[in-house]
Design a protein around this motif. Structure first.
Motif, PDB file in Angstrom:
ATOM      1  N   LYS A   3      -3.698 -64.682 -65.425  1.00 39.16           N
ATOM      2  CA  LYS A   3      -2.881 -63.738 -66.187  1.00 39.16           C
ATOM      3  C   LYS A   3      -2.058 -62.848 -65.255  1.00 39.16           C
ATOM      4  CE  LYS A   3      -4.196 -64.812 -70.403  1.00 39.16           C
ATOM      5  NZ  LYS A   3      -3.227 -65.314 -71.403  1.00 39.16           N
ATOM      6  N   VAL A   8      -1.830 -58.743 -69.066  1.00 41.50           N
ATOM      7  CA  VAL A   8      -3.052 -57.939 -69.195  1.00 41.50           C
ATOM      8  C   VAL A   8      -2.730 -56.596 -69.841  1.00 41.50           C
ATOM      9  CG1 VAL A   8      -4.914 -56.787 -67.929  1.00 41.50           C
ATOM     10  CG2 VAL A   8      -4.158 -59.065 -67.223  1.00 41.50           C
ATOM     11  N   PHE A  32     -14.253 -55.280 -67.239  1.00 39.64           N
ATOM     12  CA  PHE A  32     -13.779 -55.700 -65.927  1.00 39.64           C
ATOM     13  C   PHE A  32     -14.975 -56.122 -65.078  1.00 39.64           C
ATOM     14  CE2 PHE A  32      -9.784 -53.973 -67.132  1.00 39.64           C
ATOM     15  CZ  PHE A  32      -8.840 -54.507 -66.261  1.00 39.64           C
ATOM     16  N   TYR A  55     -12.452 -58.694 -74.578  1.00 35.49           N
ATOM     17  CA  TYR A  55     -12.022 -59.522 -73.448  1.00 35.49           C
ATOM     18  C   TYR A  55     -12.850 -59.175 -72.218  1.00 35.49           C
ATOM     19  CZ  TYR A  55      -7.863 -60.672 -76.187  1.00 35.49           C
ATOM     20  OH  TYR A  55      -7.018 -61.110 -77.184  1.00 35.49           O
ATOM     21  N   ILE A  57     -12.270 -59.439 -67.987  1.00 33.05           N
ATOM     22  CA  ILE A  57     -11.405 -59.761 -66.844  1.00 33.05           C
ATOM     23  C   ILE A  57     -12.299 -60.293 -65.736  1.00 33.05           C
ATOM     24  CG2 ILE A  57      -9.737 -58.890 -65.176  1.00 33.05           C
ATOM     25  CD1 ILE A  57      -8.666 -58.653 -67.965  1.00 33.05           C
ATOM     26  N   LEU A  70     -10.347 -63.608 -69.246  1.00 27.33           N
ATOM     27  CA  LEU A  70      -9.031 -63.601 -68.616  1.00 27.33           C
ATOM     28  C   LEU A  70      -9.193 -63.700 -67.103  1.00 27.33           C
ATOM     29  CD1 LEU A  70      -7.452 -60.683 -70.709  1.00 27.33           C
ATOM     30  CD2 LEU A  70      -7.488 -63.131 -71.241  1.00 27.33           C
ATOM     31  N   VAL A  72      -8.121 -63.616 -63.279  1.00 30.22           N
ATOM     32  CA  VAL A  72      -7.160 -62.992 -62.365  1.00 30.22           C
ATOM     33  C   VAL A  72      -7.610 -63.269 -60.934  1.00 30.22           C
ATOM     34  CG1 VAL A  72      -6.543 -61.172 -64.018  1.00 30.22           C
ATOM     35  CG2 VAL A  72      -8.379 -60.765 -62.342  1.00 30.22           C
ATOM     36  N   ALA A  75     -10.564 -58.883 -59.723  1.00 29.09           N
ATOM     37  CA  ALA A  75     -10.759 -57.989 -60.865  1.00 29.09           C
ATOM     38  C   ALA A  75     -10.489 -56.529 -60.498  1.00 29.09           C
ATOM     39  CB  ALA A  75     -12.175 -58.139 -61.414  1.00 29.09           C
ATOM     40  N   CYS A  78      -6.809 -55.971 -60.024  1.00 29.91           N
ATOM     41  CA  CYS A  78      -6.187 -55.993 -61.352  1.00 29.91           C
ATOM     42  C   CYS A  78      -6.355 -54.649 -62.050  1.00 29.91           C
ATOM     43  CB  CYS A  78      -6.789 -57.108 -62.194  1.00 29.91           C
ATOM     44  SG  CYS A  78      -6.130 -57.214 -63.879  1.00 29.91           S
TER      45      CYS A  78
END
Length: 432
Positions: A3, A8, A32, A55, A57, A70, A72, A75, A78
């Motif tokens: 993503k 995000v 997260f 969600y 991450i 999601l 990435v 984390a 992000c």
């Protein structure tokens, strides 16, 4: 597919609750999967989803089970970039605050003053590091009109990094003292590290709220736009101290407006914490009567400058944290109290993160205390015990031993100062 931060952010806008702890999941939040030296947050992503997170991450593909996970690159990176992205969208004033001593108390005082007139956000607790600051920024909601972000640091470069996430329009450094000497590499390193906030504001033409009584800060902010507070005539926000104990009293004025300080805090050093809040309140046009009410009703908590009445004696509990600068201030203030020598007792706990300066600083603190008029003194912790071996003073290896010493003393009518680093947890001395 991984993503982008824009993708995000759209999800965050629909789910503006963030969690980094799978044990504390709120319905509809984004989890997260942050990882540390001894844990991998990715392993708890499924648990977070099961508990109600919308969600998760993650930064390891093997933990991606469906579209709610999601992926990435990193984390934590992000989270930080998401906070920076959100900050750019905000259209409200942001005040950044850092310093060696008093920054949390000052932040709370600024908050109560601004909150008396505005919908105000401020950093919760001590969420002031590379994780806490992004979480704080992402907690700023559309209804907030102004924000106060606390930034802490243990080494050079950290305040600069946090400033580029929080992007403050205004800045305040409470003071610069002997804190985190080990990480900063000495007092000059502390000056350089903490003043990174000034350097950021210099580049963005932001405004510094400056303690005009502090020559170190004056020098470091010489190239900044600034608004001064202090006890000198050159200050925009000027105060006169009437008394420092048992509580602070004084008078302030700002551009023809005036107010009275009759606070629930003690110690002359707290005058500057309050004066910073008074100055900022006036700058943002908070009415003087609201400023006075907020300042004078503020009650310290979390073992910061608390005054407690305990079984016939008075305890000055200042055990949230300590370094040589803050400890010396507390000792000097306590020494100045108009009390008989035998009525004054102190229990001091180790000061952490002093590196190679630790033994020297602990020995110097013992010598400083011996030069004062205290009836009984106890120095608690490994560092103080080692330093006190040659100083002929009472020592305790641990907080538990200090508690035993405390319970053996005759305390009726006495005043006791307790001061030490957070890791000592000296408040346990008073536990039943």
């Amino acid at each position: 597919m991984k993503k982008t931060i824009e993708e995000v952010y759209k999800i965050y806008q629909a789910h503006p609750l963030i969690s980094k702890d799978s044990r504390k999941i709120e319905e509809g939040c984004i989890y997260f999967a942050l990882s540390g030296e001894h844990f991998d947050g990715n392993r708890f992503a499924e648990e977070a989803i099961q508990k109600g997170a919308s969600y998760a991450i993650i930064d390891k593909a093997e933990f991606q089970k469906d579209q709610r996970y999601l992926l990435v690159d990193d984390a934590l990176a992000c989270l930080q970039e998401l906070a920076r992205h959100h900050r750019k969208k905000l259209k409200i004033p942001v005040i950044g605050i850092t310093g060696s001593n008093g920054k949390t108390t000052t932040k709370e005082l600024i908050h109560v003053v601004l909150a008396s007139h505005f919908e105000t956000f401020s950093t919760a607790g001590n969420y002031n590091n590379h994780i806490g600051v992004p979480l704080s920024i992402l907690s700023i909601l559309p209804e907030h009109e102004i924000a106060v972000i606390e930034m802490g640091a243990n080494a050079q470069g950290e305040i600069d990094f946090l400033s580029h996430i929080s992007m403050p329009d205004y800045g305040l450094i409470t003071n610069i003292g002997k804190a985190h000497l080990e990480g900063f590499g000495g007092i000059e390193g502390v000056k350089k590290g903490k003043s990174e906030l000034y350097r950021f504001l210099q580049k963005t033409n932001g405004l510094v709220f400056l303690n005009g009584d502090d020559p170190v800060l004056e020098d470091l902010a010489s190239n900044n736009r600034s608004l001064r507070y202090g006890t000198g005539k050159g200050a925009k926000c000027e105060a006169a101290l009437k008394q420092a104990q048992p509580n602070l009293k004084g008078h302030w004025q700002y551009d023809g407006k005036e107010g009275e300080i009759d606070a629930r805090l003690y110690g002359a050093y707290n005058l500057y914490n309050m004066l910073a809040a008074i100055c900022i309140g006036n700058y943002f046009n908070v009415p003087p009567q609201k400023i006075d009410r907020a300042i004078n009703h503020y009650q310290s908590k979390n073992n910061r400058s608390e005054v407690r009445k305990v079984n016939g004696h008075t305890v000055y509990m200042d055990a949230y944290n300590a370094n040589p600068s803050s400890m010396k201030l507390a000792i000097d203030h306590f020494d100045q109290m108009d009390l008989p020598k035998e009525a004054k007792m102190i229990i001091l706990g180790d000061m952490f993160e002093l590196g190679e300066a630790s033994q020297e600083e602990h020995q110097a603190m013992i010598d400083h205390c011996k030069s004062k008029s205290f009836g009984k003194m106890l120095f608690a912790g490994k560092h103080f015990s080692e330093a006190g071996a040659q100083k002929e003073v009472d020592t305790a290896e641990s907080t538990e031993e200090a508690k035993v010493w405390y319970q053996q003393q005759k305390k009726e009518g006495t005043h006791l100062l307790i001061k030490g680093s957070r890791g000592m947890a000296l408040e346990k001395i008073l536990d039943d």
